[in-house]
Design a protein around this motif. Structure first.
Motif, PDB file in Angstrom:
ATOM      1  N   ASP A   1      42.444  21.603 -26.785  1.00 51.33           N
ATOM      2  CA  ASP A   1      41.557  22.591 -27.392  1.00 51.33           C
ATOM      3  C   ASP A   1      41.262  23.722 -26.426  1.00 51.33           C
ATOM      4  O   ASP A   1      41.628  23.667 -25.257  1.00 51.33           O
ATOM      5  CB  ASP A   1      40.255  21.937 -27.854  1.00 51.33           C
TER       6      ASP A   1
ATOM      7  N   GLY B   1      41.695  17.209 -29.568  1.00 45.58           N
ATOM      8  CA  GLY B   1      42.471  17.719 -30.686  1.00 45.58           C
ATOM      9  C   GLY B   1      41.644  18.575 -31.621  1.00 45.58           C
ATOM     10  O   GLY B   1      40.420  18.565 -31.593  1.00 45.58           O
TER      11      GLY B   1
ATOM     12  N   PHE C   1      46.892  24.875 -33.419  1.00 45.20           N
ATOM     13  CA  PHE C   1      47.448  23.594 -33.860  1.00 45.20           C
ATOM     14  C   PHE C   1      48.855  23.786 -34.421  1.00 45.20           C
ATOM     15  O   PHE C   1      49.742  22.964 -34.205  1.00 45.20           O
ATOM     16  CB  PHE C   1      46.552  22.954 -34.925  1.00 45.20           C
TER      17      PHE C   1
ATOM     18  N   SER D   1      47.788  17.374 -31.826  1.00 41.40           N
ATOM     19  CA  SER D   1      47.202  18.677 -31.555  1.00 41.40           C
ATOM     20  C   SER D   1      48.328  19.666 -31.316  1.00 41.40           C
ATOM     21  O   SER D   1      49.503  19.367 -31.531  1.00 41.40           O
ATOM     22  CB  SER D   1      46.251  18.601 -30.350  1.00 41.40           C
TER      23      SER D   1
END
Length: 187
Positions: free
Chosen positions: A156, A22, A53, A90
């Motif tokens: 990510d 995240g 995000f 996330s």
């Protein structure tokens, strides 16, 4: 041995593998919801802003107090209020109820090493990291089409990392915020 692996080793926890899980701030604190051992350390973030995000819908990966995993869009998570033992928020969602995120191009020009999580069924969590740069669209199709996940969440991009508990396998040259670790049950 990576700093993360050293910490896990010092705690006596046999780690099978770990990956960043995240988005995080400069101080490495989570941008969104983070729950560890049933304790909410960071609240659910429903703000609007720039960056992956906030490319909505975003979502939450969680493991309930009953041990069952899930990936839910942030609004659905807020409405359902599942009792989470562990959770990380996330974004963006990659797959939502079998449909790819509406803003993804099939093979967009934004390409990075990427990592994420999906849930195939109530007993199967799927974690993936690319070894080369991929678009969000192709990464989302991996979860939906090849891995059979009806819901999947992007963790990510450029800083994605995977460790086997003693060494970095992919990435690992940047500090990371939230980390998902899979422990051996034989300890």
């Amino acid at each position: 041995m990576t700093k993360f692996a050293q910490t896990m080793h010092a705690a006596g926890t046999p780690v099978l593998f770990a990956m960043n899980a995240g988005m995080y701030h400069k101080d490495l604190s989570p941008v969104g919801l983070f729950v560890e051992n049933g304790h909410e350390e960071t609240p659910l973030n429903r703000d609007d802003a720039e960056g992956n995000f906030f490319l909505k819908p975003n979502g939450v990966f969680y493991v309930g107090t009953d041990g069952k995993p899930g990936v839910l869009e942030t609004g659905a998570f807020a409405a359902a209020k599942p009792a989470a033992a562990y959770a990380t928020q996330s974004g963006p969602m990659l797959v939502i109820d079998g449909t790819l995120h509406p803003r993804f191009e099939p093979n967009g020009t934004s390409r990075y090493i990427r990592n994420g999580v999906g849930v195939r069924d109530p007993d199967t969590v799927v974690l993936a990291i690319s070894r080369s740069e991929v678009s969000l669209g192709s990464f989302a199709r991996l979860f939906r089409d090849a891995l059979g996940c009806r819901n999947a969440l992007f963790f990510d991009g450029a800083v994605s990392a995977l460790s086997n508990g003693t060494a970095s396998i992919v990435g690992g040259s940047f500090p990371a915020g939230p980390i998902l670790a899979v422990e051996s049950s034989e300890h």
